[in-house]
Design an enzyme around this catalytic site. Structure first.
Site, PDB file in Angstrom:
ATOM      1  N   ASP A 185      -6.378   2.318   6.868  1.00  0.00           N
ATOM      2  CA  ASP A 185      -4.936   2.213   7.038  1.00  0.00           C
ATOM      3  C   ASP A 185      -4.210   2.650   5.766  1.00  0.00           C
ATOM      4  O   ASP A 185      -3.330   1.966   5.266  1.00  0.00           O
ATOM      5  CB  ASP A 185      -4.560   0.778   7.425  1.00  0.00           C
ATOM      6  CG  ASP A 185      -3.124   0.692   7.960  1.00  0.00           C
ATOM      7  OD1 ASP A 185      -2.505   1.758   8.168  1.00  0.00           O
ATOM      8  OD2 ASP A 185      -2.632  -0.429   8.150  1.00  0.00           O
ATOM      9  N   ILE A 206       8.788 -12.175   0.189  1.00  0.00           N
ATOM     10  CA  ILE A 206       9.273 -10.861  -0.236  1.00  0.00           C
ATOM     11  C   ILE A 206       8.888  -9.765   0.745  1.00  0.00           C
ATOM     12  O   ILE A 206       9.159  -8.598   0.517  1.00  0.00           O
ATOM     13  CB  ILE A 206       8.754 -10.485  -1.647  1.00  0.00           C
ATOM     14  CG1 ILE A 206       7.243 -10.646  -1.726  1.00  0.00           C
ATOM     15  CG2 ILE A 206       9.455 -11.296  -2.713  1.00  0.00           C
ATOM     16  CD1 ILE A 206       6.640 -10.128  -3.008  1.00  0.00           C
ATOM     17  N   THR A 231       6.926  -8.864   4.942  1.00  0.00           N
ATOM     18  CA  THR A 231       6.037  -9.274   6.010  1.00  0.00           C
ATOM     19  C   THR A 231       5.075  -8.134   6.281  1.00  0.00           C
ATOM     20  O   THR A 231       5.496  -7.004   6.477  1.00  0.00           O
ATOM     21  CB  THR A 231       6.837  -9.625   7.268  1.00  0.00           C
ATOM     22  OG1 THR A 231       7.767 -10.638   6.905  1.00  0.00           O
ATOM     23  CG2 THR A 231       5.945 -10.151   8.353  1.00  0.00           C
ATOM     24  N   GLY A 232       3.807  -8.441   6.220  1.00  0.00           N
ATOM     25  CA  GLY A 232       2.805  -7.383   6.341  1.00  0.00           C
ATOM     26  C   GLY A 232       2.154  -7.392   7.706  1.00  0.00           C
ATOM     27  O   GLY A 232       2.681  -7.974   8.655  1.00  0.00           O
ATOM     28  N   VAL A 283       4.292 -12.082   2.718  1.00  0.00           N
ATOM     29  CA  VAL A 283       3.949 -12.038   1.308  1.00  0.00           C
ATOM     30  C   VAL A 283       4.994 -12.817   0.519  1.00  0.00           C
ATOM     31  O   VAL A 283       6.193 -12.647   0.733  1.00  0.00           O
ATOM     32  CB  VAL A 283       3.874 -10.577   0.822  1.00  0.00           C
ATOM     33  CG1 VAL A 283       3.471 -10.530  -0.630  1.00  0.00           C
ATOM     34  CG2 VAL A 283       2.890  -9.788   1.666  1.00  0.00           C
TER      35      VAL A 283
END
Ligand SMILES: *[C@@H]1O[C@H](CO)[C@@H](O)[C@H](O)[C@H]1NC(C)=O
Ligand SMILES: *[C@@H]1O[C@H](CO)[C@@H](O)[C@H](O)[C@H]1NC(C)=O
Ligand SMILES: *[C@@H]1O[C@H](CO)[C@@H](O)[C@H](O)[C@H]1NC(C)=O
Ligand SMILES: *[C@@H]1O[C@H](CO)[C@@H](O)[C@H](O)[C@H]1NC(C)=O
Ligand SMILES: *[C@@H]1O[C@H](CO)[C@@H](O)[C@H](O)[C@H]1NC(C)=O
Ligand SMILES: *[C@@H]1O[C@H](CO)[C@@H](O)[C@H](O)[C@H]1NC(C)=O
Ligand SMILES: *[C@@H]1O[C@H](CO)[C@@H](O)[C@H](O)[C@H]1NC(C)=O
Ligand SMILES: *[C@@H]1O[C@H](CO)[C@@H](O)[C@H](O)[C@H]1NC(C)=O
Ligand SMILES: *[C@@H]1O[C@H](CO)[C@@H](O)[C@H](O)[C@H]1NC(C)=O
Ligand SMILES: *[C@@H]1O[C@H](CO)[C@@H](O)[C@H](O)[C@H]1NC(C)=O
Length: 882
Positions: free
Chosen positions: A710, A588, A590-591, A596
């Protein structure tokens, strides 16, 4: 439109008639003007006089058009060119209010609030016969209310709060039959409330709090059926609350705190079904709480503390399902706590302290899942402390001191791991101090008072890190743990006969054989930790790295897999099955350093998995981030921080298991029109507040404190109810006093604090800056980059707060508008270029938590430069809760 029709007023009448024919749709205006011409003979005379009178105040630049004020800032005119509204609120104007009112027969609204006006309200105000709205609040006006005011029978809205108006409220106030909103709060009014107030049958909101009003509350007030808000607190009112209060069925908020009101609470209170807030605290009320209180099912806040209320707590209180705050402290209540209290599942604050409540603590308290504060101290409670901790995961303040409690301190793996302040002193508790209490304390517990009990056994070494501790007057024995004297003074242990070592007040410990001594020294902490991990299933950072020492669950293929914080079962195999071994279809997003996935477990529960990519798993930098995230998230727990359920770490298996967030990231929600519209103002404010609370927790309640580094809209996730959760702790840093704070760049462009570029030093203030950016982004619906760079330019000097708000949403109403104003002010304070001048997240969080009386500044009147000035001032000194 008005301006264009005015501009022709000098043209001869003939031309006028032609113009009317040509522009039929302006007929109404034109006719109106003709009538005015006929009536006054000259329009421009009045216009000239008005412009001149306004000019003399000095509130407009001298270069303004001197023949007519209609196009001036804050002026509205009618079709005849006569001024109907003056709005110079929040401009910081000082001096006297010396506008010559005789020139403004058509004025409907006068708004000079939020200035610095001195002196009296001029008597000539009585000439403003058409006035409906009078806003003079937040000035320095003195003297009594002018008698002429009562001639302004069209008045509907009168806000005179926060001045220094003295004298009494004139009985002629009853003539203002159209009043719907009257605020005289926070002045210096004396004398009684005149009974003629009963004539104001249209009154909906009445604020008279914070004066020195005396006498009894006139019975006529209880006949004002339309009242929804009644504030009479902080005065010197006497006498009872009459039974006729039951007539005010529309009342939502009733504040009578801090007066000298006596008599009993009438049972008719139960008729005020719409009541959400009831403050009767700090009075002289007697007799029991009527059982009809149970009818107030909309009640959210009930404060009856500081009276002389006796009898028992009516079990009907358990019917107040919406109650969030309940304070009955400092009364004369007797009898046991009713078990029905366990029905109040929304309760966050429960204070029954300082009464004569007896019996034991009902285990039903354990159902109050949202409780953050439980105060039962100074009562006559007996029996053991029941096992209530399972559900009380948000409990922060626990005070059961000064009772007759017996038995041991109950504990459990989930015991007290959220709690900050525990006071169990002055009871008859016995047994050992549970080791888990100390272990849980490593990061959270700030104060622990167990003094004046009958506790036995050794002092668990893990207790020494608690900031404030008091173990005095117990029966503790043996060696005081190493390092205790570095953190605490001897008086925290006094009155324990059998302790030895460290302090002069205790005898030295008997010498042991050296080998045994070192063994104990080395192993005691480790076994404590291990004990806790195994018993509690909670992993602390130190545990994660000692893989061999941990009894982590191993899957069939040998992967190390650990689950906690999760009320069901997850097996490694379930996850592989649910995602078909991390098939792209379940991905679901991309980090930063992985993808993810969404996994629906056999139990129907959905979790999110963050998996480190194969290539990245081999990169030590990414692997470190991964481990860092595990480290940080296992240590912390907060309702606005994403919950880590577990993780898997082994060759070829590197993933984290989180609770699943239905709405995805704040970034995406703000960029999708439909979702952004669903994210209404109150949800947005809650997101900002939640984020602030979580950051405050990380910075100020974790030891060492954690800097996220962050914070961005990408890393704030939203659940189905749009509540905010901080995520992505890959770059988070523990600020250890002993290790360098210098670091590599981390963070997202557009959110990084400016000083970071040249100092490369991480402090909490970096997060504060990023938070400021996110807060503005939420209000604006887009990244505030452009705004921030344009703020110093002249183009932004006239920009209003409401202009920068997300235009996809309808403008906020007044109530939420105040929240937005606070959030915006705080955001600008956080964006200060000097890190030192930014507030701490603790201040911010407390500012958001403070219960404030809503005030009334419309956003359309707030200039951005003014707001920034206010923000600087607030950060400097004005944060009331620092
Ligand atoms: C001043 O206002 C009047 C009436 O609105 C208008 O006719 C006139 O042109 C204005 N003068 C200037 C200098 O703007
Ligand atoms: C206001 O103007 C009127 C008419 O010019 C004058 O009579 C009156 O004295 C003025 N009032 C004040 C307070 O200056
Ligand atoms: C007041 O308002 C009415 C209409 O609401 C208007 O007819 C009148 O001219 C205004 N001015 C005065 C002085 O009454
Ligand atoms: C209570 O509030 C509801 C909804 O706001 C309203 O419809 C009702 O008229 C109010 N008054 C009473 C007595 O219920
Ligand atoms: C309440 O106070 C008033 C004024 O102080 C006093 O006259 C009255 O007797 C008191 N009533 C009760 C019930 O104590
Ligand atoms: C606790 O509070 C949350 C909102 O803060 C609410 O959604 C939830 O229903 C409450 N829990 C219980 C058990 O009422
Ligand atoms: C926790 O809450 C559940 C459900 O509300 C309840 O059944 C259970 O008894 C509670 N546990 C304790 C220890 O009170
Ligand atoms: C404290 O506990 C000890 C041991 O259980 C017992 O002998 C003693 O009587 C207790 N003292 C008090 C004051 O309860
Ligand atoms: C790192 O920052 C923390 C918190 O700001 C501070 O307490 C600590 O002393 C700093 N460490 C060094 C070595 O500067
Ligand atoms: C000031 O008056 C104007 C015009 O009536 C109104 O729109 C505005 O809301 C008022 N401002 C405040 C602070 O209430």
């Amino acid at each position: 439109m008005a301006a264009s029709s005015l501009s022709i007023s000098n043209v001869p009448i003939v031309a006028w008639a032609i113009w009317i024919l040509l522009c039929g749709n302006y007929l109404d205006y034109a006719l109106h003007q003709l009538v005015n011409v006929a009536a006054s003979g000259s329009i421009s005379d009045l216009q000239l006089e008005q412009a001149k009178a306004l000019q003399e105040t000095g509130w407009w630049p001298s270069s303004s058009n001197i023949s007519s004020a209609c196009d001036w800032d804050g002026i509205t005119c009618n079709a005849g060119g006569s001024v109907t509204s003056i709005d110079r609120s929040y401009n910081g104007f000082g001096g006297q209010l010396k506008l010559n009112f005789s020139f403004f027969p058509d004025l409907v609204s006068l708004n000079l609030s939020g200035n610095n006006l001195h002196g009296h309200i001029p008597l000539e105000i009585g000439m403003l016969k058409n006035l409906t709205s009078l806003y003079l609040y937040s000035n320095m006006l003195v003297g009594p209310l002018p008698t002429t005011l009562v001639h302004l029978t069209n008045l509907e809205f009168v806000y005179l709060d926060e001045n220094k108006i003295n004298g009494s409220i004139p009985s002629e106030i009853g003539m203002l039959k159209n009043l719907t909103f009257l605020s005289l709060s926070l002045n210096m009014l004396v004398g009684p409330i005149p009974s003629t107030i009963g004539h104001l049958t249209n009154l909906r909101n009445l604020y008279l709090d914070g004066n020195k009003i005396n006498g009894s509350i006139p019975p006529e007030i209880w006949m004002l059926k339309n009242l929804t808000i009644l504030y009479l607190s902080s005065n010197m009112l006497v006498g009872p609350i009459p039974t006729t209060l039951g007539h005010l069925t529309n009342l939502k908020r009733l504040y009578l705190s801090q007066n000298k009101i006596n008599g009993s609470i009438p049972s008719e209170i139960g008729m005020l079904k719409n009541l959400t807030t009831l403050y009767l605290d700090s009075n002289m009320l007697v007799d029991p709480i009527p059982s009809t209180i149970g009818h107030l099912t909309n009640l959210e806040k009930l404060y009856l503390d500081g009276n002389k209320i006796n009898g028992s707590i009516p079990p009907e209180i358990g019917m107040l399902k919406n109650l969030i705050f309940l304070s009955l402290s400092s009364n004369l209540l007797i009898s046991p706590i009713p078990t029905t209290l366990g029905h109040l599942t929304n309760l966050e604050y429960l204070d029954l302290s300082q009464n004569k409540i007896n019996g034991s603590i009902p285990p039903e308290i354990g159902m109050l899942e949202n409780l953050t504060t439980l105060y039962l101290h100074s009562n006559m409670l007996v029996g053991p402390i029941p096992f209530i901790w399972d559900n009380l995961t948000y409990l922060e303040y626990l005070d059961l001191s000064i009772n007759y409690l017996t038995g041991s301190i109950p504990y459990h793996e989930h015991n007290l791991y959220w709690v900050k302040h525990v006071n169990l002193s002055h009871n008859f508790l016995s047994g050992d101090i549970p080791v888990a209490l100390g272990t849980a304390a490593v990061g959270r517990l700030l104060s622990l008072d167990l003094s004046y009990n009958n506790l036995t056994g050794h002092i668990p070494p893990s207790l020494i890190k608690i900031k404030e501790i008091n173990l005095s007057h117990n029966s503790l024995k043996g060696q005081i743990p190493d390092g205790f004297d570095k953190h605490h003074k001897s008086h925290t242990l006094i009155g324990n006969m059998d302790l030895c070592g460290q302090f002069k007040i205790f005898p030295p410990c008997p010498k042991r054989k050296k080998s045994i001594a070192t063994k104990i020294e080395i192993f005691a902490p480790i076994t404590t930790f291990l004990g806790f991990c195994v018993i509690g299933g909670i992993l602390f950072s130190r545990c994660v790295f000692k893989e061999n020492q941990l009894e982590l669950r191993k899957s069939k293929n040998g992967n190390i897999f650990s689950i906690w914080n999760y009320d069901g079962h997850i097996a490694y195999e379930d996850i592989i099955e649910a995602t078909e071994d991390f098939d792209i279809r379940y991905c679901i997003g991309t980090g930063g350093y992985g993808s993810v996935y969404k996994a629906k477990l056999p139990s129907e529960n959905v979790v999110a998995l963050k998996k480190l990519h194969q290539r990245e798993a081999e990169n030590p930098v990414f692997f470190r981030s991964f481990i860092n995230e595990v480290r940080v998230l296992t240590e912390i727990r907060h309702r606005n921080i994403v919950k880590l359920h577990g993780f898997c770490v082994h060759k070829g298996c590197r993933f984290l298991i989180y609770e699943y967030m239905e709405r995805g990231s704040l970034f995406c929600v703000l960029r999708n029109v439909d979702e952004a519209m669903e994210l209404d103002w109150s949800k947005r404010v809650n997101i900002i507040k939640g984020t602030a609370h979580a950051l405050s927790y990380m910075h100020h309640e974790c030891i060492p404190s954690i800097v996220h580094r962050d914070i961005s809209s990408n890393n704030i996730l939203l659940n189905s109810e749009f509540q905010a959760f901080i995520s992505d702790f890959g770059t988070a840093k523990l600020l250890d006093p002993d290790s360098s704070n210098q670091t590599l760049v981390a963070g997202t462009y557009g959110y990084i604090a400016p000083e970071f570029a040249y100092t490369m030093t991480v402090t909490e203030k970096c997060d504060v800056y990023s938070f400021g950016v996110v807060a503005l982004e939420v209000l604006m619906g887009r990244h505030p980059g452009e705004l921030l760079s344009s703020l110093s330019s002249s183009s932004s000097q006239n920009m209003m707060l409401n202009e920068i708000l997300d235009q996809r949403l309808p403008p906020p109403n007044r109530l939420i508008g105040q929240d937005i104003l606070l959030v915006a002010t705080v955001a600008f304070a956080c964006l200060h270029t000097q890190p030192k001048s930014r507030p701490t997240m603790k201040c911010v969080s407390q500012e958001f938590l403070s219960r404030k009386k809503p005030n009334v500044i419309p956003l359309t009147t707030v200039l951005l430069p003014q707001l920034r000035k206010q923000a600087t001032y607030m950060a400097g000194s004005g944060f009331a809760y620092c």
